[in-house]
Write an enzyme that holds these catalytic residues in place. Structure first.
Site, PDB file in Angstrom:
ATOM      1  CG  ASP A 101      -3.560  -3.223   0.838  1.00  0.00           C
ATOM      2  OD1 ASP A 101      -2.951  -4.825   1.870  1.00  0.00           O
ATOM      3  OD2 ASP A 101      -2.981  -3.094   0.169  1.00  0.00           O
ATOM      4  CB  ALA A 121      -0.710  -0.395   1.244  1.00  0.00           C
ATOM      5  CD  GLN A 180       1.889 -10.752  -2.883  1.00  0.00           C
ATOM      6  OE1 GLN A 180       1.034 -11.689  -2.426  1.00  0.00           O
ATOM      7  NE2 GLN A 180       0.878 -10.236  -3.489  1.00  0.00           N
ATOM      8  NE  ARG A 221      -3.236  -3.434  -6.646  1.00  0.00           N
ATOM      9  CZ  ARG A 221      -2.439  -4.472  -5.961  1.00  0.00           C
ATOM     10  NH1 ARG A 221      -0.666  -4.033  -5.870  1.00  0.00           N
ATOM     11  NH2 ARG A 221      -3.501  -5.738  -5.951  1.00  0.00           N
TER      12      ARG A 221
HETATM   13  O1  MRU Z   1      -1.649  -6.960  -3.581  1.00  0.00           O
HETATM   14  P1  MRU Z   1      -0.273  -6.665  -2.502  1.00  0.00           P
HETATM   15  O2  MRU Z   1       1.563  -7.472  -3.002  1.00  0.00           O
HETATM   16  O3  MRU Z   1      -0.024  -4.793  -3.412  1.00  0.00           O
HETATM   17  O4  MRU Z   1      -1.116  -7.054  -1.804  1.00  0.00           O
HETATM   18  C1  MRU Z   1       0.090  -5.955  -0.410  1.00  0.00           C
HETATM   19  C2  MRU Z   1      -0.607  -6.290   0.859  1.00  0.00           C
HETATM   20  O5  MRU Z   1      -1.625  -6.994   0.520  1.00  0.00           O
HETATM   21  C3  MRU Z   1       0.114  -5.930   2.171  1.00  0.00           C
HETATM   22  O6  MRU Z   1      -0.404  -6.492   3.020  1.00  0.00           O
HETATM   23  C4  MRU Z   1      -0.211  -4.660   2.854  1.00  0.00           C
HETATM   24  O7  MRU Z   1      -0.039  -3.218   1.613  1.00  0.00           O
HETATM   25  C5  MRU Z   1       0.637  -3.456   3.876  1.00  0.00           C
HETATM   26  S1  MRU Z   1       1.939  -3.397   2.926  1.00  0.00           S
HETATM   27  C6  MRU Z   1       3.188  -2.778   3.952  1.00  0.00           C
END
Ligand code: MRU
Length: 350
Positions: free
Chosen positions: A235, A49, A194, A87
């Protein structure tokens, strides 16, 4: 500290770590246009995020790269609208673009060059503030953990998901410097991994002992008494504390509750969306079915199978023990405590 991008002043571009190639390759992209930045956000080359918000802010600056007859203010505003479509769930994207919009609105008459400088200043401020927030989040988060503890984390919430210090990983990354030994279990995080591809890589680089598990092992690991707490990023946190984060987070919160383990959310205040009353109002991104059926290029499901692929879920506030922010640790009832946090900040800024 691992930042996901660098502003390259000489070349007037963003050098961006392509996160889709981690952990095998550390490949840096040269992003010169807002369209290339939008593609990078959409395709998850930059993700997490706060990192998305920072990247989008620099994307707006890139719109004023060359000379053009069009009004620079109009160009910047159109770029902001375009980047806002990339997004839907992480509120930091809209928060950062809003700051850029306000910066444009504050300079309705200035020349292209002057607006460019002002917008670059704003993007740099957004990045610097996030870095400072990460430092503080780490320190506040550490107050919740004792030497020797093991935490379970999901998805990625470290350096490259932010401006370099992370959110959920910030306490873990800071622990060593403070003489606190923490260990981590890292959920692989299906379908895009991830956890294994980014979190395990970051913790390894930082020398934090980490053990990778598949998502479905979390309950077993808790039942065996291997973890003391769960910590995740966010997020979008609604005004009542309901929290959207990577798909699978809600499952972890339910499991933590069943095992009487604390469940912590760590996020900067820029992730709290006071305009969203509760989790039901959060738009959940749905991504392509191929992410599930063709994980990393190999078909793992029958042709034509129906797929549901939400990228995030919402953890109800009642399952969250505390929210760690750069201004301190906030506890339930979040509807009231988050508001107090906001009002204190507004008062402090006056
Ligand atoms: O789809 P992504 O990889 O952007 O999702 C990321 C997440 O859900 C993270 O846990 C969230 O953004 C926390 S970021 C410090």
């Amino acid at each position: 500290m691992i930042p996901p991008l660098h502003w390259n002043d000489e070349a007037f571009r963003v050098d961006l770590l392509d996160q889709t190639r981690l952990p095998v390759e550390e490949h840096w992209l040269e992003i010169e246009t807002p369209e290339a930045m939008a593609e990078a956000i959409r395709m998850l080359r930059v993700r997490g995020a706060p990192a998305i918000g920072i990247a989008a802010a620099y994307g707006v600056v890139l719109a004023l790269r060359g000379e053009d007859a069009a009004s620079p203010q109009q160009t910047a505003l159109e770029t902001i609208e375009m980047l806002a479509q990339t997004r839907p769930t992480a509120v930091n994207l809209f928060w950062a673009l809003n700051r850029m919009r306000e910066a444009v609105a504050a300079h309705p008459e200035v020349s292209r060059g002057a607006l460019r400088n002002r917008l670059l200043e704003e993007a740099r401020a957004i990045e610097a503030e996030d870095r400072e927030a990460g430092r503080r989040l780490g320190a506040h988060g550490l107050t919740l953990f004792e030497d020797g503890m093991t935490v379970l984390t999901h998805c990625h919430a470290g350096g490259v998901a932010t401006s370099g210090f992370g959110t959920a990983l910030a306490p873990l990354l800071l622990a060593g410097d403070r003489g606190v030994r923490l260990r981590a279990y890292v959920d692989e995080t299906r379908p895009l991994l991830q956890g294994s591809r980014i979190t395990a890589w970051e913790l390894g680089r930082a020398g934090v002992p980490a053990t990778l598990i598949t998502d479905s092992m979390a309950g077993h690991v808790m039942q065996q008494g291997r973890v003391d707490a769960v910590i995740v990023g966010a997020d979008r946190i609604a005004a009542n504390g309901d929290t959207a984060n990577k798909i699978g987070t809600y499952t972890l919160a339910v499991l933590a509750h069943a095992h009487s383990l604390p469940f912590y959310v760590s996020a900067p205040v820029s992730t709290i969306d006071f305009d969203t009353p509760d989790g039901a109002a959060i738009v959940i991104e749905e991504r392509a079915s191929r992410e599930v059926t063709h994980g990393f290029g190999r078909q793992t499901a029958p042709d034509g199978v129906a797929v549901y692929n939400p990228a995030f879920d919402v953890t109800p506030a009642r399952l969250i023990t505390a929210i760690i922010t750069e201004h301190g640790v906030v506890r339930p009832p979040f509807e009231a405590t988050l508001r107090v946090l906001r009002d204190e900040r507004v008062a402090a800024a006056q």
